[in-house]
Design a protein around this motif. Structure first.
Motif, mmCIF file in Angstrom:
data_model
loop_
_atom_site.group_PDB
_atom_site.id
_atom_site.type_symbol
_atom_site.label_atom_id
_atom_site.label_comp_id
_atom_site.label_asym_id
_atom_site.label_seq_id
_atom_site.Cartn_x
_atom_site.Cartn_y
_atom_site.Cartn_z
ATOM 1 N N VAL A 6 -7.751 -6.078 30.517
ATOM 2 C CA VAL A 6 -7.126 -5.724 31.792
ATOM 3 C C VAL A 6 -5.747 -6.379 31.864
ATOM 4 N N ILE A 7 -4.741 -5.553 32.152
ATOM 5 C CA ILE A 7 -3.371 -6.030 32.321
ATOM 6 C C ILE A 7 -2.909 -5.581 33.699
ATOM 7 N N VAL A 8 -2.481 -6.533 34.523
ATOM 8 C CA VAL A 8 -1.949 -6.203 35.844
ATOM 9 C C VAL A 8 -0.428 -6.131 35.729
ATOM 10 N N ASN A 9 0.116 -5.014 36.176
ATOM 11 C CA ASN A 9 1.563 -4.813 36.157
ATOM 12 C C ASN A 9 2.123 -4.878 37.573
ATOM 13 N N TYR A 10 3.193 -5.633 37.717
ATOM 14 C CA TYR A 10 3.998 -5.568 38.938
ATOM 15 C C TYR A 10 5.454 -5.644 38.514
ATOM 16 N N ARG A 11 6.042 -4.472 38.410
ATOM 17 C CA ARG A 11 7.461 -4.338 38.071
ATOM 18 C C ARG A 11 7.827 -4.895 36.704
ATOM 19 N N THR A 12 6.884 -4.820 35.756
ATOM 20 C CA THR A 12 7.157 -5.298 34.396
ATOM 21 C C THR A 12 6.725 -4.267 33.348
ATOM 22 N N PRO A 13 7.066 -2.994 33.509
ATOM 23 C CA PRO A 13 6.552 -1.991 32.574
ATOM 24 C C PRO A 13 6.989 -2.218 31.127
ATOM 25 N N ARG A 14 8.188 -2.705 30.902
ATOM 26 C CA ARG A 14 8.655 -2.943 29.520
ATOM 27 C C ARG A 14 7.849 -4.061 28.861
ATOM 28 N N LEU A 15 7.509 -5.100 29.634
ATOM 29 C CA LEU A 15 6.663 -6.166 29.095
ATOM 30 C C LEU A 15 5.268 -5.645 28.772
ATOM 31 N N VAL A 16 4.727 -4.787 29.631
ATOM 32 C CA VAL A 16 3.405 -4.210 29.388
ATOM 33 C C VAL A 16 3.429 -3.392 28.094
ATOM 34 N N ILE A 17 4.480 -2.635 27.874
ATOM 35 C CA ILE A 17 4.587 -1.817 26.659
ATOM 36 C C ILE A 17 4.637 -2.715 25.417
ATOM 37 N N GLU A 18 5.372 -3.821 25.492
ATOM 38 C CA GLU A 18 5.391 -4.772 24.373
ATOM 39 C C GLU A 18 4.013 -5.379 24.152
ATOM 40 N N CYS A 19 3.327 -5.695 25.237
ATOM 41 C CA CYS A 19 1.971 -6.234 25.155
ATOM 42 C C CYS A 19 1.036 -5.235 24.482
ATOM 43 N N LEU A 20 1.114 -3.976 24.915
ATOM 44 C CA LEU A 20 0.277 -2.934 24.315
ATOM 45 C C LEU A 20 0.584 -2.777 22.829
ATOM 46 N N GLY A 21 1.843 -2.868 22.470
ATOM 47 C CA GLY A 21 2.217 -2.791 21.064
ATOM 48 C C GLY A 21 1.568 -3.897 20.250
ATOM 49 N N SER A 22 1.440 -5.081 20.838
ATOM 50 C CA SER A 22 0.807 -6.191 20.126
ATOM 51 C C SER A 22 -0.708 -6.026 20.027
ATOM 52 N N LEU A 23 -1.289 -5.203 20.895
ATOM 53 C CA LEU A 23 -2.734 -4.936 20.858
ATOM 54 C C LEU A 23 -3.080 -3.784 19.916
ATOM 55 N N GLU A 24 -2.101 -2.931 19.665
ATOM 56 C CA GLU A 24 -2.328 -1.754 18.823
ATOM 57 C C GLU A 24 -2.844 -2.177 17.453
ATOM 58 N N GLY A 25 -3.898 -1.514 17.020
ATOM 59 C CA GLY A 25 -4.502 -1.826 15.736
ATOM 60 C C GLY A 25 -5.521 -2.950 15.784
ATOM 61 N N GLN A 26 -5.572 -3.684 16.899
ATOM 62 C CA GLN A 26 -6.546 -4.768 17.035
ATOM 63 C C GLN A 26 -7.797 -4.332 17.789
ATOM 64 N N LEU A 27 -7.709 -3.189 18.453
ATOM 65 C CA LEU A 27 -8.822 -2.700 19.254
ATOM 66 C C LEU A 27 -9.434 -1.481 18.587
ATOM 67 N N GLU A 28 -10.737 -1.382 18.649
ATOM 68 C CA GLU A 28 -11.457 -0.264 18.053
ATOM 69 C C GLU A 28 -11.730 0.795 19.127
ATOM 70 N N ILE A 29 -11.132 1.969 18.927
ATOM 71 C CA ILE A 29 -11.303 3.061 19.889
ATOM 72 C C ILE A 29 -12.784 3.407 19.989
ATOM 73 N N GLY A 30 -13.249 3.536 21.213
ATOM 74 C CA GLY A 30 -14.652 3.812 21.475
ATOM 75 C C GLY A 30 -15.433 2.563 21.852
ATOM 76 N N LYS A 31 -15.018 1.415 21.312
ATOM 77 C CA LYS A 31 -15.662 0.144 21.631
ATOM 78 C C LYS A 31 -14.809 -0.708 22.561
ATOM 79 N N HIS A 32 -13.509 -0.513 22.478
ATOM 80 C CA HIS A 32 -12.569 -1.324 23.249
ATOM 81 C C HIS A 32 -11.641 -0.415 24.051
ATOM 82 N N ARG A 33 -11.170 -0.921 25.157
ATOM 83 C CA ARG A 33 -10.302 -0.132 26.034
ATOM 84 C C ARG A 33 -9.340 -1.079 26.739
ATOM 85 N N VAL A 34 -8.172 -0.567 27.090
ATOM 86 C CA VAL A 34 -7.203 -1.313 27.888
ATOM 87 C C VAL A 34 -7.047 -0.604 29.222
#
Length: 103
Positions: A6-34
């Motif tokens: 869970v990521i809470v955003n308040y006026r930080t969409p670019r930071l959230v996108i960087e965060c998601l980029g760092s999670l990419e490849g670490q989560l298994e689709i179907g077992k993990h979700r953001v």
């Protein structure tokens, strides 16, 4: 689900996108979700994040929830937790960058 991040955003969409980029490849689709909860940013964050999710075809593992009001960080996290049933939840800030193997 085994894990919901869970990521809470308040006026930080670019930071959230960087965060998601760092999670990419670490989560298994179907077992993990953001779940990103936008806490009523009213600055175009939801549009920016939705466009990124669609453009990068991440809808299979990333969900955006728009809160109608900003009830605070804890309420935003609770909204994200309620979005999906899971064995575990990881609550991270929008400015978090996860190192490889951290999840």
């Amino acid at each position: 689900m085994e894990l919901v991040v869970v990521i809470v955003n308040y006026r930080t969409p670019r930071l959230v996108i960087e965060c998601l980029g760092s999670l990419e490849g670490q989560l298994e689709i179907g077992k993990h979700r953001v779940v990103i909860v936008d806490n009523a940013s009213n600055d175009g964050s939801t549009l920016i994040l939705n466009e990124w999710i669609q453009r990068e075809t991440h809808a299979s593992w990333v969900t955006l929830v728009a809160s109608p009001t900003n009830a605070g960080f804890s309420a935003g996290n609770n909204m994200g937790i309620k979005a999906f049933r899971s064995e575990g939840y990881l609550l991270i800030n929008s400015d978090t960058l996860c190192r490889s193997g951290a999840i």
